[in-house]
Design an enzyme around this catalytic site. Structure first.
Site, PDB file in Angstrom:
ATOM      1  N   HIS A  60       0.837  -1.199   0.000  1.00  0.00           N
ATOM      2  CA  HIS A  60       0.000   0.000   0.000  1.00  0.00           C
ATOM      3  C   HIS A  60       0.864   1.237   0.000  1.00  0.00           C
ATOM      4  O   HIS A  60       0.847   2.023   0.936  1.00  0.00           O
ATOM      5  CB  HIS A  60      -0.930  -0.011   1.221  1.00  0.00           C
ATOM      6  CG  HIS A  60      -1.961  -1.087   1.127  1.00  0.00           C
ATOM      7  ND1 HIS A  60      -2.348  -1.839   2.195  1.00  0.00           N
ATOM      8  CD2 HIS A  60      -2.672  -1.543   0.077  1.00  0.00           C
ATOM      9  CE1 HIS A  60      -3.262  -2.708   1.818  1.00  0.00           C
ATOM     10  NE2 HIS A  60      -3.465  -2.553   0.539  1.00  0.00           N
ATOM     11  N   HIS A  66       0.012 -10.093   1.586  1.00  0.00           N
ATOM     12  CA  HIS A  66      -1.299 -10.385   2.199  1.00  0.00           C
ATOM     13  C   HIS A  66      -1.803 -11.793   1.873  1.00  0.00           C
ATOM     14  O   HIS A  66      -2.763 -12.254   2.474  1.00  0.00           O
ATOM     15  CB  HIS A  66      -2.369  -9.434   1.647  1.00  0.00           C
ATOM     16  CG  HIS A  66      -2.129  -8.003   1.945  1.00  0.00           C
ATOM     17  ND1 HIS A  66      -1.746  -7.554   3.186  1.00  0.00           N
ATOM     18  CD2 HIS A  66      -2.239  -6.899   1.175  1.00  0.00           C
ATOM     19  CE1 HIS A  66      -1.631  -6.238   3.155  1.00  0.00           C
ATOM     20  NE2 HIS A  66      -1.913  -5.816   1.945  1.00  0.00           N
ATOM     21  N   CYS A 125       3.514 -13.284   3.150  1.00  0.00           N
ATOM     22  CA  CYS A 125       4.369 -13.189   4.336  1.00  0.00           C
ATOM     23  C   CYS A 125       4.224 -14.476   5.161  1.00  0.00           C
ATOM     24  O   CYS A 125       3.096 -14.944   5.378  1.00  0.00           O
ATOM     25  CB  CYS A 125       3.958 -11.992   5.188  1.00  0.00           C
ATOM     26  SG  CYS A 125       4.896 -11.923   6.723  1.00  0.00           S
ATOM     27  N   GLU A 155      -5.799  -9.461   3.342  1.00  0.00           N
ATOM     28  CA  GLU A 155      -5.224 -10.527   4.182  1.00  0.00           C
ATOM     29  C   GLU A 155      -6.336 -11.371   4.809  1.00  0.00           C
ATOM     30  O   GLU A 155      -6.250 -12.604   4.844  1.00  0.00           O
ATOM     31  CB  GLU A 155      -4.340  -9.931   5.280  1.00  0.00           C
ATOM     32  CG  GLU A 155      -3.760 -11.021   6.167  1.00  0.00           C
ATOM     33  CD  GLU A 155      -3.134 -10.495   7.437  1.00  0.00           C
ATOM     34  OE1 GLU A 155      -2.527  -9.412   7.412  1.00  0.00           O
ATOM     35  OE2 GLU A 155      -3.253 -11.201   8.461  1.00  0.00           O
TER      36      GLU A 155
HETATM   37 FE1  F3S Z   1       4.869  -7.351   7.742  1.00  0.00          FE
HETATM   38 FE2  F3S Z   1       4.332  -9.854   7.544  1.00  0.00          FE
HETATM   39 FE3  F3S Z   1       3.904  -8.580   9.767  1.00  0.00          FE
HETATM   40  S1  F3S Z   1       4.009  -8.360   5.987  1.00  0.00           S
HETATM   41  S2  F3S Z   1       3.433  -6.509   9.176  1.00  0.00           S
HETATM   42  S3  F3S Z   1       5.883  -8.995   8.862  1.00  0.00           S
HETATM   43  S4  F3S Z   1       2.595 -10.055   8.808  1.00  0.00           S
END
Ligand code: F3S
Length: 275
Positions: free
Chosen positions: A38, A70, A92, A122
């Protein structure tokens, strides 16, 4: 005072590295469903490298799909596979863990509750990993009426939610059920960023929260600073700073979301110093 943890988190850095590599070396058309993060400035530089942002796979034929941090619902991944697309999965690992925990809870027979924003990509990727339907609650309003009757509830949380939202849902669910299983899937980076933003907010006269307007975790930081009773502004770039915000203020705190590049935070710091 620049709060610790402002700027890209581990998951965003990883996703961007994978996206840049795919844009430069990917096969055929290289696309993401929605912007990779974003942050409009970063998305523009990726577009220059050849990564195209699309809103659906309908008009895409083959090529490479980069899955954002996400994650994506399973049916979309299946659709990409049917089209013969190469998938670069930059979900992630913390989001993947939330997806896996939700699947585990469903398999164990729990009614799955996801604490988070209903339309956030997400959350859609978490609910879209399940065979059945999950209930999404945001943790800020009473949830009782939204819930199906069940003997066993299982809870996971959007990785960027504040701890209080998860706690509120858990305390509302507990008296309603004989079994409650909770996975705290809030990611470490989020927890630390929120804690350090709050710490800064308590010590300064004004907080600046830097990040994309459509970034949920940036907005959340802004809300937290305001809830702490601090004057706070959410800005995307240094150009939005207004000198009058600083009248009578001696100390300024600055923080940024998980998808805010360090150089944008640095520009804001320099602009504040000039003011
Ligand atoms: Fe970043 Fe993964 Fe946490 S994208 S905010 S490390 S869930």
């Amino acid at each position: 005072m620049v709060a610790r943890g402002a700027g890209f988190c581990f998951g965003v850095k990883r996703a961007l590295k994978m996206a840049f590599e795919a844009a430069r070396g990917g096969q055929g058309d290289v696309v993401t469903l929605g912007p990779i993060i974003h942050n409009p400035q970063v998305v523009a530089s990726l577009e220059e490298e050849g990564l195209r942002v699309v809103t659906s796979l309908e008009d895409v034929d083959g090529g490479t799909l980069v899955v954002r941090s996400h994650g994506l619902p399973r049916r979309v991944l299946d659709e990409a596979a049917e089209k013969g697309m190469t998938i670069v999965d930059a979900t992630c690992p913390f989001v993947k863990q939330a997806q896996d925990r939700a699947v585990q809870l469903e398999r164990e027979g729990h009614a799955v509750v996801v604490v988070g924003e209903e339309d956030h990509p997400e959350v859609l990727s978490i609910t879209g990993s399940l065979e059945g339907v999950a209930t999404v609650v945001d943790g800020t309003s009473p949830i009782v009426s939204d819930l199906p009757e069940a003997d066993r509830y299982g809870v996971v949380c959007q990785t960027t939610q504040p701890q209080e939202h998860l706690s509120a849902v858990v305390s509302e669910l507990l008296p309603r059920t004989r079994e409650l299983k909770v996975f705290n899937t809030i990611c470490e980076a989020t927890f630390e960023r929120q804690e350090s933003a709050l710490k800064a907010a308590r010590e300064v006269d004004l907080m600046l929260v830097v990040g994309g307007r459509n970034s949920a975790n940036t907005r959340r930081l802004w809300e937290l600073c305001r809830e702490a009773g601090r004057d706070a502004y959410h800005i995307e770039t240094a150009d939005e700073l207004e000198p009058e915000w600083f009248e009578g203020k001696e100390e300024v705190g600055i923080t940024g979301g998980a998808s805010t590049p360090q150089w944008i935070v640095d520009e804001v710091v320099a602009a504040v110093e000039r003011i």
